[in-house]
Design a protein around this motif. Sequence first.
Motif, PDB file in Angstrom:
ATOM      1  N   CYS A 190       0.834  -1.209   0.000  1.00 55.97           N
ATOM      2  CA  CYS A 190       0.000   0.000   0.000  1.00 55.97           C
ATOM      3  C   CYS A 190       0.864   1.252   0.000  1.00 55.97           C
ATOM      4  CB  CYS A 190      -0.957   0.005   1.188  1.00 55.97           C
ATOM      5  SG  CYS A 190      -2.329  -1.149   0.975  1.00 55.97           S
ATOM      6  N   ALA A 191       1.982   1.198   0.712  1.00 54.35           N
ATOM      7  CA  ALA A 191       2.905   2.344   0.708  1.00 54.35           C
ATOM      8  C   ALA A 191       3.487   2.550  -0.686  1.00 54.35           C
ATOM      9  CB  ALA A 191       4.014   2.122   1.730  1.00 54.35           C
ATOM     10  N   LEU A 192       3.700   1.461  -1.411  1.00 54.77           N
ATOM     11  CA  LEU A 192       4.216   1.583  -2.781  1.00 54.77           C
ATOM     12  C   LEU A 192       3.201   2.253  -3.705  1.00 54.77           C
ATOM     13  CD1 LEU A 192       6.019  -1.834  -3.317  1.00 54.77           C
ATOM     14  CD2 LEU A 192       7.073   0.417  -3.172  1.00 54.77           C
ATOM     15  N   PHE A 193       1.923   2.007  -3.443  1.00 58.00           N
ATOM     16  CA  PHE A 193       0.893   2.630  -4.277  1.00 58.00           C
ATOM     17  C   PHE A 193       0.977   4.154  -4.197  1.00 58.00           C
ATOM     18  CE2 PHE A 193      -2.158  -1.199  -3.593  1.00 58.00           C
ATOM     19  CZ  PHE A 193      -1.448  -1.931  -4.523  1.00 58.00           C
ATOM     20  N   ALA A 194       1.393   4.657  -3.060  1.00 59.69           N
ATOM     21  CA  ALA A 194       1.460   6.099  -2.862  1.00 59.69           C
ATOM     22  C   ALA A 194       2.726   6.708  -3.455  1.00 59.69           C
ATOM     23  CB  ALA A 194       1.387   6.417  -1.363  1.00 59.69           C
ATOM     24  N   MET A 195       3.678   5.869  -3.844  1.00 61.29           N
ATOM     25  CA  MET A 195       4.943   6.383  -4.385  1.00 61.29           C
ATOM     26  C   MET A 195       4.820   6.718  -5.859  1.00 61.29           C
ATOM     27  SD  MET A 195       8.219   4.275  -3.113  1.00 61.29           S
ATOM     28  CE  MET A 195       8.366   3.859  -1.400  1.00 61.29           C
ATOM     29  N   ASP A 196       5.495   7.781  -6.234  1.00 59.90           N
ATOM     30  CA  ASP A 196       5.609   8.145  -7.638  1.00 59.90           C
ATOM     31  C   ASP A 196       6.778   7.351  -8.202  1.00 59.90           C
ATOM     32  OD1 ASP A 196       6.169   9.272 -10.107  1.00 59.90           O
ATOM     33  OD2 ASP A 196       5.716  11.305  -9.447  1.00 59.90           O
ATOM     34  N   LEU A 197       6.477   6.385  -9.037  1.00 59.85           N
ATOM     35  CA  LEU A 197       7.506   5.483  -9.553  1.00 59.85           C
ATOM     36  C   LEU A 197       8.563   6.224 -10.368  1.00 59.85           C
ATOM     37  CD1 LEU A 197       8.516   2.606  -9.767  1.00 59.85           C
ATOM     38  CD2 LEU A 197       6.907   2.222 -11.616  1.00 59.85           C
ATOM     39  N   VAL A 198       8.186   7.275 -11.037  1.00 63.03           N
ATOM     40  CA  VAL A 198       9.147   8.034 -11.847  1.00 63.03           C
ATOM     41  C   VAL A 198      10.091   8.834 -10.947  1.00 63.03           C
ATOM     42  CG1 VAL A 198       9.384   9.848 -13.580  1.00 63.03           C
ATOM     43  CG2 VAL A 198       7.577   8.131 -13.810  1.00 63.03           C
ATOM     44  N   ARG A 199       9.535   9.515  -9.960  1.00 63.13           N
ATOM     45  CA  ARG A 199      10.352  10.390  -9.103  1.00 63.13           C
ATOM     46  C   ARG A 199      11.056   9.635  -7.973  1.00 63.13           C
ATOM     47  NH1 ARG A 199       5.731  14.684  -9.064  1.00 63.13           N
ATOM     48  NH2 ARG A 199       6.248  15.809 -10.954  1.00 63.13           N
ATOM     49  N   GLN A 200      10.481   8.529  -7.563  1.00 57.66           N
ATOM     50  CA  GLN A 200      11.031   7.798  -6.414  1.00 57.66           C
ATOM     51  C   GLN A 200      11.411   6.367  -6.801  1.00 57.66           C
ATOM     52  OE1 GLN A 200       7.474   8.556  -4.067  1.00 57.66           O
ATOM     53  NE2 GLN A 200       8.769   9.623  -2.574  1.00 57.66           N
ATOM     54  N   LYS A 201      12.023   6.257  -7.953  1.00 59.28           N
ATOM     55  CA  LYS A 201      12.343   4.940  -8.499  1.00 59.28           C
ATOM     56  C   LYS A 201      13.234   4.122  -7.566  1.00 59.28           C
ATOM     57  CE  LYS A 201      14.114   2.802 -12.705  1.00 59.28           C
ATOM     58  NZ  LYS A 201      14.647   3.048 -14.049  1.00 59.28           N
TER      59      LYS A 201
END
Length: 99
Positions: free
Chosen positions: A50-61
Amino acid sequence: PRDGLGKVITWNNPTALEKYIGKLQAVAGVLTDKNRRLRKWHGSLAEKVCALFAMDLVRQKEAWKRAVKELRSIFANLEGEFRKDLQSAWRVHWDHQLY
């Protein structure tokens, strides 16, 4: 059910019946304990995903990669107690949650 000598356990043999019930209760206790631990890990994995869902994959790769590596590490650690082949459906479930 049969006793250790292969004899059928009946109500007429209370000693054998008590031993059999004791064995069943011991096995049930082990299964209950393992189930509790798996439920705990399942909840922990759910929180991390669930914490990963909140992450911006581009900015927080890199942070995302670290988190996924941590998830994989949890599964690897669980292999010491629960066979990997028995975890396959559970792993697929979490893979689908991620991707």
